[in-house]
Motif scaffolding. Sequence first.
Motif, mmCIF file in Angstrom:
data_model
loop_
_atom_site.group_PDB
_atom_site.id
_atom_site.type_symbol
_atom_site.label_atom_id
_atom_site.label_comp_id
_atom_site.label_asym_id
_atom_site.label_seq_id
_atom_site.Cartn_x
_atom_site.Cartn_y
_atom_site.Cartn_z
ATOM 1 N N VAL A 16 6.355 -9.575 -22.764
ATOM 2 C CA VAL A 16 7.630 -9.551 -21.952
ATOM 3 C C VAL A 16 7.764 -10.102 -20.799
ATOM 4 O O VAL A 16 8.710 -10.666 -20.372
ATOM 5 C CB VAL A 16 8.078 -8.126 -21.914
ATOM 6 C CG1 VAL A 16 9.147 -7.743 -21.244
ATOM 7 C CG2 VAL A 16 8.232 -7.679 -23.626
ATOM 8 N N ARG A 17 6.799 -9.782 -19.969
ATOM 9 C CA ARG A 17 6.603 -10.495 -18.458
ATOM 10 C C ARG A 17 6.835 -11.925 -18.506
ATOM 11 O O ARG A 17 7.463 -12.662 -17.727
ATOM 12 C CB ARG A 17 5.636 -9.766 -17.893
ATOM 13 C CG ARG A 17 5.562 -8.509 -17.301
ATOM 14 C CD ARG A 17 4.385 -7.841 -16.467
ATOM 15 N NE ARG A 17 3.476 -7.317 -17.138
ATOM 16 C CZ ARG A 17 2.050 -7.873 -17.386
ATOM 17 N NH1 ARG A 17 2.077 -9.236 -16.568
ATOM 18 N NH2 ARG A 17 1.078 -7.483 -18.014
ATOM 19 N N GLU A 18 6.005 -12.674 -19.797
ATOM 20 C CA GLU A 18 6.080 -14.036 -19.683
ATOM 21 C C GLU A 18 7.429 -14.541 -20.068
ATOM 22 O O GLU A 18 7.832 -15.555 -19.660
ATOM 23 C CB GLU A 18 4.745 -14.303 -20.701
ATOM 24 C CG GLU A 18 4.904 -15.771 -20.906
ATOM 25 C CD GLU A 18 3.800 -16.064 -22.033
ATOM 26 O OE1 GLU A 18 3.650 -17.497 -22.750
ATOM 27 O OE2 GLU A 18 2.764 -15.446 -22.233
ATOM 28 N N ARG B 49 12.255 -11.290 -31.081
ATOM 29 C CA ARG B 49 12.952 -10.837 -32.153
ATOM 30 C C ARG B 49 13.602 -9.713 -31.334
ATOM 31 O O ARG B 49 15.026 -9.442 -31.432
ATOM 32 C CB ARG B 49 12.131 -10.313 -33.437
ATOM 33 C CG ARG B 49 13.063 -9.380 -34.386
ATOM 34 C CD ARG B 49 14.043 -10.376 -35.242
ATOM 35 N NE ARG B 49 14.820 -9.796 -35.879
ATOM 36 C CZ ARG B 49 16.154 -9.603 -35.689
ATOM 37 N NH1 ARG B 49 16.720 -10.118 -34.578
ATOM 38 N NH2 ARG B 49 17.031 -9.049 -36.685
ATOM 39 N N VAL B 50 12.885 -8.832 -30.683
ATOM 40 C CA VAL B 50 13.339 -7.512 -30.212
ATOM 41 C C VAL B 50 14.035 -7.763 -28.696
ATOM 42 O O VAL B 50 15.285 -7.171 -28.536
ATOM 43 C CB VAL B 50 12.297 -6.500 -29.948
ATOM 44 C CG1 VAL B 50 12.817 -5.206 -29.353
ATOM 45 C CG2 VAL B 50 11.695 -6.369 -31.315
ATOM 46 N N PHE B 51 13.420 -8.350 -27.723
ATOM 47 C CA PHE B 51 13.856 -8.488 -26.489
ATOM 48 C C PHE B 51 14.799 -9.704 -26.296
ATOM 49 O O PHE B 51 15.540 -9.722 -25.563
ATOM 50 C CB PHE B 51 12.887 -8.435 -25.625
ATOM 51 C CG PHE B 51 11.906 -7.472 -25.597
ATOM 52 C CD1 PHE B 51 12.146 -6.371 -24.415
ATOM 53 C CD2 PHE B 51 10.878 -7.035 -26.296
ATOM 54 C CE1 PHE B 51 11.386 -5.296 -24.293
ATOM 55 C CE2 PHE B 51 10.350 -6.023 -26.145
ATOM 56 C CZ PHE B 51 10.620 -4.930 -25.321
ATOM 57 N N TRP C 115 13.645 4.889 -34.747
ATOM 58 C CA TRP C 115 12.993 3.553 -34.852
ATOM 59 C C TRP C 115 14.008 2.465 -35.058
ATOM 60 O O TRP C 115 14.606 2.675 -36.168
ATOM 61 C CB TRP C 115 11.703 3.484 -35.701
ATOM 62 C CG TRP C 115 10.549 4.267 -35.548
ATOM 63 C CD1 TRP C 115 10.477 5.177 -34.625
ATOM 64 C CD2 TRP C 115 9.594 4.521 -36.415
ATOM 65 N NE1 TRP C 115 9.364 6.035 -34.760
ATOM 66 C CE2 TRP C 115 8.617 5.516 -35.817
ATOM 67 C CE3 TRP C 115 9.289 4.065 -37.670
ATOM 68 C CZ2 TRP C 115 7.637 5.983 -36.617
ATOM 69 C CZ3 TRP C 115 8.087 4.289 -38.173
ATOM 70 C CH2 TRP C 115 7.281 5.418 -37.733
ATOM 71 N N ASP C 116 14.214 1.509 -34.520
ATOM 72 C CA ASP C 116 14.957 0.124 -34.848
ATOM 73 C C ASP C 116 14.005 -0.594 -35.533
ATOM 74 O O ASP C 116 14.418 -1.302 -36.361
ATOM 75 C CB ASP C 116 15.568 -0.416 -33.696
ATOM 76 C CG ASP C 116 16.599 0.500 -33.096
ATOM 77 O OD1 ASP C 116 17.881 0.812 -33.858
ATOM 78 O OD2 ASP C 116 16.330 1.287 -31.982
ATOM 79 N N LEU D 120 10.953 0.606 -30.408
ATOM 80 C CA LEU D 120 10.042 -0.120 -30.806
ATOM 81 C C LEU D 120 8.808 0.507 -31.296
ATOM 82 O O LEU D 120 8.144 1.068 -30.500
ATOM 83 C CB LEU D 120 9.813 -1.500 -30.093
ATOM 84 C CG LEU D 120 8.765 -2.334 -30.606
ATOM 85 C CD1 LEU D 120 8.830 -2.954 -32.043
ATOM 86 C CD2 LEU D 120 8.532 -3.440 -29.649
ATOM 87 N N GLN D 121 8.669 0.697 -32.533
ATOM 88 C CA GLN D 121 7.311 1.409 -32.948
ATOM 89 C C GLN D 121 6.116 0.226 -33.365
ATOM 90 O O GLN D 121 6.589 -0.340 -34.383
ATOM 91 C CB GLN D 121 7.740 2.296 -34.331
ATOM 92 C CG GLN D 121 6.467 2.882 -34.944
ATOM 93 C CD GLN D 121 5.499 3.890 -33.992
ATOM 94 O OE1 GLN D 121 4.389 3.464 -33.432
ATOM 95 N NE2 GLN D 121 6.003 4.900 -33.707
#
Length: 755
Positions: A383-385, A714-716, A484-485, A447-448
């Motif tokens: 995520v940081r990247e 996909r998520v972020f 959970w999503d 997010l699991q």
Amino acid sequence: MPRLSIVVPVFKVQGYLRECLDSILRQSFTDLEVIAVDDCSPDGSGRILDEYAARDGRVTVLHLPENVGLGRARNAGVERATGDYLLFLDSDDSYLDGALEAIARRLDACGDPDVLVFDHVRSYWWNVVRPSQFGEVLASVGDRTASVFEEPALLELFAVAWNKAYRRAFYRAGGLAFLPGLYEDAPLAYEAMITAERVGCLARACVDYRQRYQGAITRSPGRKHFDIFPQYASLFAFLDERPHLDPLRPVIFERMINHFVFCLGRPDRVRPADRREYFGVAAAFHRRYRPQDYHPPSGRSGLAHRAVASGRFPLFASVDAAREMHRRGTSGVRRSRRTAGKVAYRALYRMQRRLPLDEHLAVYSAYWDRGMRCNPAAVEAKVRELAPHVRSVWVVRREAVESLPPGVDYVLPRSVRYWQVIARATYLVNNVNFPDYVVKREGQVHLQTHHGTPLKRMGLDQQPFPAAAAGMSFRRLLHRAGRWDYSISANPHSTEMWDRVYPCPYEHLETGYPRNDVFSTATDDDVLAIRERLGVPRDRVALLYAPTMRDYRKSFVPELDLVRIAQELGDGYVLMVRTHYFYGQDPRLEDLERQGLLLDVSAHDSVEELCLASDGLITDYSSVMFDYANLDRPILTYAPDWEAYQAARGVYFDLLSGRPGETPGTVARTEGELIAAVTSGAWRGEDAARLRAAFRERFCPWDDGRAAERVVRRVFLGQDADALPPVVPVAARRPPRAVHHDDASSAGRPAAPVV
């Protein structure tokens, strides 16, 4: 021509499908064929069906080009059936042991009736099995056959497709077929029963009718439950064409109204917003199809019938409310033992939940707040990247703060700021679960990531095993899973298991495990550097011993005599011992390390680094074996208590079977076998390598070094699943080499190290 043709319609049941198919194919009665109809299922169901068809010639698979629904999928299966009798089995249900043998015997005893009705049990997700209410009626018929004119009680039996065997010639001659839409069982079941001249009965329970927590189509609220009306309209049209069946109209009419009333009383079927409209249609059906001499039943059921007949919804609602109050009883006392501190914190949490979500905030936790580890750590790094606009906050215990890298933002559990970030973060990432008191806000994304591939039973499957289920509330477990999503999956096996044991409406991310990316991205130089930091001599073969926990033990008890192993292997080897994180540091290991007999690496933050530093893995039932297989290095399974572990925890496959895809390498049941496997070189010989390759192919299909990237995109970043980076095939991957790799001497002597 087989005696029995069993039609299995399949759609989104990958977590249950193997159990269903096994329950058929492992029956003592074998004169059968299975027609499995893949109704264009979007999950792994089609792949599973093809696996079974490849292994068992009795299985025929139809892959439909588009989704047509349960009824028409069954019709497609009937067209391919060749047996004397047709049976239907839903793909989340199963046959009980000996069921088909009992059915076949009763068919013979009854002289091949048109229809044979058999009993069932209901298996609830909370591990309770209950008999049906139809056993007495079925038993009353005995070995003889009868028509519904002779035995009207036969029409009171469960009107479903899967509790009957239909003589195929009778079925086809009568033009029987399922209609599209929900409740397709009812008209066909009644049409078969009222036209059959000879109906046989079997009071033995043959089907395990699974009551799922979520996912069953009949327990998913929505407009589709209005399908019941055209289904019953078709049944009465069928009766209109057969005046000789008019004497049966009153009982069928009563059954229809009972069915409407039942659905109206279930919010998991008819939504509250739709109840008045649904009632109106039911009342119209009552007026249209009511037989002239019909008299409603007595008791509470009769009250509901009269309310429907009146067409007055408020009257029906009052009757329904009274019935529900009677069912539940009046004892609803809430117990509250909150301390003043809890009240204050929860008030703060409620206040924070009224504030807008921070779309640039993500909260992470791993292993019940034990530090910055595992899949959440790999996701956060990516995520940081790729999404640097998203800020990260970690939830960590006080004793884990020192392990955090410099500059990491963190909160302590239940601190003031903890409630603030938990309430306002858009993203919540965990490899276990956030506590029960965490409320899923609209707009929040859970997010699991999970933290292993399941060999041992998980989730709802733990219920029959007291050691695993002790102190666990499975209802609360499903509440947590319901938040959970997304659920990350490392392999198809995991996806199937998560589907069944956490039956909630999340999206599977079949990306591979982010924590395993390093096994593809690390270099040979990285391996040497890690060994140097750990103090592992370059000229010694490093064996990582990483046993799992035992649910029936409170502390670490080594299954190996570590002193003996170290002495027998000699100076060419070094044992790196990693206890399960539940057990923590062990003073005995510290003492052995001081004696120079082993390296105690239990406190090391990164299991992945320990795997990279080692030349081989010794483990028992730990999920580390699935991750380690990515490195394509030897795995030695030491399983002295396999039978006890199976009995206490339950497993999904036989780790010691020696079958490709189940056993990751050499197996040892005793310390002597373990020592011999290492010193002889068998642990990394050709046979072990073949098993390891099959194991890696099955359990590491997506771990190609880009799992974290797929998850973040996909998520972020909201990218479609189809746009994510494609997976590099297992055969094309090049993980970093072990320092002492597999071309070691077959005599078991350590190979020359990588320079």
